[in-house]
Enzyme design. Structure first.
Site: not given
Ligand code: NAP
Length: 285
Positions: A53, A97, A120
């Site tokens: 990322k 995460q 997300d």
């Protein structure tokens, strides 16, 4: 023989679009999108994802902020960091995460992320928005799958679409996005009876099961578009999808490889969401 859907090619094109727009915005406003990635503990797979990322942020010209917290971080400490990031105007997107260590309730963390920075699209508000078709962010993996289907040129409207898997992050939103595009959608799961008879009806088949080589040739209709979301690690360390590629490929019209299919799209869509977040937070859309 099927045409291969090249996720690297499509994801590179998406990131290039994001990069060009970012450069224009930086020239015009002197600001760049910023993505904060929080990793708690030492999960090696999470470390790989976080590094990828960060790399993608560099490619598209974003600022990236990494917060690596120790394994014994408490929920309160993580919540405090999330609140700090929520209030930081240079941070447009926040990603924690998953999975987080067991002393932390991941739902509490997801709920604490500002819905405007939830790139997300896991926050209940954003999940609800997907349901009613009024969304700013799409969850990255299903959104990436939609880009791959569009790449094939195959029309979704009116087609029979079957999604295997009903998780909150892949299966359910995937089904919803196909429905928004007027597919006739069936969701299958571990209690589905005679699964093969359902999947064999699919013009577009999306596998998000998490079991290596689960989808075999007898489960696929001749000429189907087959999208393999699965990322399973075999004993020999190799990555393997949910679809038995060797068997299914001769029957499909289009198929994604693993690796190099859906995987690269997820990060590209994260970049797209972060750009959208930046524009919304700066009143540019
Ligand atoms: P998950 O939460 O474990 O969900 C798996 C789904 O598969 C569940 O709904 C389960 O049904 C269903 N299932 C399990 N066994 C089945 C069977 N025998 N027949 C029919 N359905 C069955 O997994 P996930 O998070 O959705 O992820 C799925 C896969 O995608 C994994 O390999 C994951 O690594 C991969 N993934 C890839 C990306 C990417 O970027 N490429 C992103 C996210 C996930 P029940 O609900 O009934 O248990």
């Amino acid at each position: 023989m099927a045409n291969l859907i090249d996720g690297k090619q499509v994801s590179t094109a998406v990131k290039e679009q994001v990069r060009q727009e970012t450069e224009k915005l930086a020239e015009t406003y002197g600001k760049r999108p910023g993505l904060a990635v929080v990793i708690v503990g030492n999960n090696p797979a999470s470390r790989v994802y976080v590094n990828n990322k960060k790399k993608a942020c560099e490619t598209v010209g974003f600022q990236s902020f990494e917060y690596a917290l120790p394994e014994d971080t408490t929920q309160e400490e993580l919540l405090e960091l999330v609140q700090t990031l929520n209030a930081d105007p240079s941070v447009n997107g926040i990603l924690v995460q998953l999975p987080v260590p067991e002393q932390i309730d991941d739902k509490a963390i997801i709920n604490a992320i500002s819905s405007e920075k939830d790139v997300d699209a896991f926050h209940p508000e954003n999940v609800g928005r997907i349901m009613i078709g009024d969304y700013a962010f799409l969850p990255c993996t299903p959104a990436g799958v939609m880009e791959l289907i569009d790449f094939t040129g195959v029309e979704i409207s009116g087609k029979k679409c079957v999604v295997i898997g009903r998780s909150n992050i892949v299966g359910k939103p995937m089904a919803m996005l196909l429905l928004h595009r007027s597919g006739t959608v069936t969701i299958c799961h571990s209690r589905t009876q005679d699964l093969a008879s359902v999947t064999r009806q699919a013009d577009i088949l999306v596998a998000a099961v998490g079991k290596a080589n689960f989808v075999t040739a007898d489960m696929v209709k001749e000429g189907a578009v087959v999208i393999d979301v699965g990322m399973n690690r075999l004993e020999n360390g190799k990555l393997c999808g949910d679809v038995n590629f060797a068997e299914v490929e001769p029957k499909a019209s289009w198929i994604t490889p693993v690796p190099g299919g859906v995987g690269p799209m997820t990060i590209a869509m994260l970049m797209k969401n972060t750009l959208t977040a930046f524009k919304k937070q700066n009143g540019l859309v």
